[in-house]
Design an enzyme around this catalytic site. Structure first.
Site, mmCIF file in Angstrom:
data_model
loop_
_atom_site.group_PDB
_atom_site.id
_atom_site.type_symbol
_atom_site.label_atom_id
_atom_site.label_comp_id
_atom_site.label_asym_id
_atom_site.label_seq_id
_atom_site.Cartn_x
_atom_site.Cartn_y
_atom_site.Cartn_z
ATOM 1 N N PHE A 23 0.854 -1.187 0.000
ATOM 2 C CA PHE A 23 0.000 0.000 0.000
ATOM 3 C C PHE A 23 0.892 1.240 0.000
ATOM 4 O O PHE A 23 1.914 1.276 0.667
ATOM 5 C CB PHE A 23 -0.911 -0.008 1.235
ATOM 6 C CG PHE A 23 -2.073 0.928 1.125
ATOM 7 C CD1 PHE A 23 -3.163 0.599 0.337
ATOM 8 C CD2 PHE A 23 -2.072 2.131 1.794
ATOM 9 C CE1 PHE A 23 -4.242 1.455 0.223
ATOM 10 C CE2 PHE A 23 -3.140 2.996 1.696
ATOM 11 C CZ PHE A 23 -4.229 2.660 0.906
ATOM 12 N N ALA A 81 4.374 3.132 4.593
ATOM 13 C CA ALA A 81 3.968 4.539 4.590
ATOM 14 C C ALA A 81 2.489 4.614 4.928
ATOM 15 O O ALA A 81 1.662 4.045 4.216
ATOM 16 C CB ALA A 81 4.241 5.177 3.231
ATOM 17 N N VAL A 82 2.193 5.304 6.018
ATOM 18 C CA VAL A 82 0.810 5.525 6.428
ATOM 19 C C VAL A 82 0.571 7.028 6.347
ATOM 20 O O VAL A 82 1.246 7.805 7.025
ATOM 21 C CB VAL A 82 0.546 5.002 7.853
ATOM 22 C CG1 VAL A 82 -0.932 5.129 8.196
ATOM 23 C CG2 VAL A 82 1.002 3.551 7.997
ATOM 24 N N SER A 86 -9.047 11.346 6.182
ATOM 25 C CA SER A 86 -10.051 12.149 6.879
ATOM 26 C C SER A 86 -10.766 11.384 7.995
ATOM 27 O O SER A 86 -11.701 11.903 8.588
ATOM 28 C CB SER A 86 -11.075 12.667 5.871
ATOM 29 O OG SER A 86 -11.682 11.575 5.196
ATOM 30 N N THR A 87 -10.309 10.164 8.291
ATOM 31 C CA THR A 87 -10.927 9.370 9.358
ATOM 32 C C THR A 87 -9.870 9.004 10.402
ATOM 33 O O THR A 87 -8.667 9.141 10.147
ATOM 34 C CB THR A 87 -11.536 8.067 8.794
ATOM 35 O OG1 THR A 87 -10.473 7.212 8.359
ATOM 36 C CG2 THR A 87 -12.488 8.351 7.631
ATOM 37 N N HIS A 89 -8.795 6.214 11.159
ATOM 38 C CA HIS A 89 -8.108 4.977 10.768
ATOM 39 C C HIS A 89 -6.589 5.125 10.876
ATOM 40 O O HIS A 89 -5.894 4.220 11.350
ATOM 41 C CB HIS A 89 -8.526 4.614 9.339
ATOM 42 C CG HIS A 89 -7.914 3.363 8.811
ATOM 43 N ND1 HIS A 89 -8.313 2.110 9.207
ATOM 44 C CD2 HIS A 89 -6.912 3.172 7.912
ATOM 45 C CE1 HIS A 89 -7.586 1.199 8.575
ATOM 46 N NE2 HIS A 89 -6.728 1.819 7.788
ATOM 47 N N PHE A 114 12.498 0.091 12.582
ATOM 48 C CA PHE A 114 11.206 0.677 12.234
ATOM 49 C C PHE A 114 11.404 1.776 11.202
ATOM 50 O O PHE A 114 11.916 2.847 11.510
ATOM 51 C CB PHE A 114 10.553 1.242 13.501
ATOM 52 C CG PHE A 114 9.148 1.717 13.303
ATOM 53 C CD1 PHE A 114 8.096 0.819 13.236
ATOM 54 C CD2 PHE A 114 8.865 3.067 13.194
ATOM 55 C CE1 PHE A 114 6.787 1.251 13.069
ATOM 56 C CE2 PHE A 114 7.564 3.516 13.025
ATOM 57 C CZ PHE A 114 6.528 2.607 12.964
ATOM 58 N N ARG A 128 10.240 12.226 2.956
ATOM 59 C CA ARG A 128 10.898 11.246 3.823
ATOM 60 C C ARG A 128 11.307 9.976 3.071
ATOM 61 O O ARG A 128 11.884 9.071 3.663
ATOM 62 C CB ARG A 128 9.980 10.900 4.991
ATOM 63 C CG ARG A 128 9.897 12.036 5.993
ATOM 64 C CD ARG A 128 8.676 11.955 6.891
ATOM 65 N NE ARG A 128 8.645 13.047 7.851
ATOM 66 C CZ ARG A 128 8.286 14.293 7.581
ATOM 67 N NH1 ARG A 128 7.946 14.635 6.349
ATOM 68 N NH2 ARG A 128 8.278 15.224 8.521
#
Length: 154
Positions: A23, A81-82, A86-87, A89, A114, A128
Site C-alpha cells: 500500500f 507509509a501511512v 479524513s478518518t 483509521h 522501524f 521522507r
C-alpha cells in the site's frame, strides 16, 4: 573511564529481511531502494537480503513475527507509509504497527528496525522517501546494521 560498546556499520555476512507494505507503493518502493542501497554499500550480499511484501502496514508486525521465528535472519527492516486521511483509521494503524514492531523485537530478541513513515500528507511522505528529509529506508537499514553488530558483541 567507561567502556563504550557500539555496533559497527558492516553488513557483511549477515542476513536481512525487509518487510514492506505494498500500500502506498510509490513511497514504499523508494524506501526499499534506500534500504537495499545502504545494505549493499555496507557489505551485504544480494543473496543475503530477502524482501517480504505484505498488503498494508497493519500486516507488517505479524509478518515480522513469523520472519523472526523462522531464524533465517539476523535482523529485520520494517518499511511502510501511512498517510493521514479524513478518518481516525490513520491513528489506529500507526499505533498498532509501531507497538507490533516493537513487540516483535522485544519478544524475539532480534534487531527489528522501524522504517514506517507516518505523515499528514503525501508531500511529507515523498520528502521522507528520498528527497528533502532523507530516506527513512536508508535510516532503518543503518539502524539494523548497527544493531546486529552490537548484538554480536554483547
Amino acid at each position: 573511564m567507561a567502556n563504550i560498546i557500539e555496533g559497527k556499520l558492516n553488513a557483511e555476512g549477515f542476513k536481512f529481511g525487509i518487510i514492506v507494505s505494498r500500500f502506498n507503493s510509490f513511497i514504499c518502493d523508494r524506501l526499499v531502494e534506500g534500504a537495499l542501497d545502504t545494505l549493499v554499500r555496507h557489505g551485504a550480499a544480494d543473496g543475503d537480503i530477502d524482501i517480504l511484501r505484505v498488503p498494508g502496514a497493519f500486516e507488517i508486525p505479524v509478518a515480522a513475527q513469523k520472519a523472526a521465528a523462522s531464524k533465517r535472519y539476523d535482523a529485520l527492516i520494517c518499511l511502510g507509509a501511512v498517510i493521514r486521511g479524513s478518518t481516525p483509521h490513520f491513528d489506529y494503524v500507526c499505533a498498532e504497527v509501531s507497538k507490533g514492531v516493537a513487540s516483535v523485537s522485544l519478544d524475539s530478541g532480534m534487531p527489528v528496525s522501524f522504517g514506517v513513515i507516518t505523515t499528514d500528507s503525501i508531500e511529507q511522505a515523498i520528502e521522507r522517501a528520498g528527497t528533502k528529509a532523507g530516506n527513512k529506508g536508508t535510516d532503518a537499514a543503518i539502524t539494523a546494521i548497527e544493531m546486529v553488530n552490537l548484538f554480536k558483541v554483547i
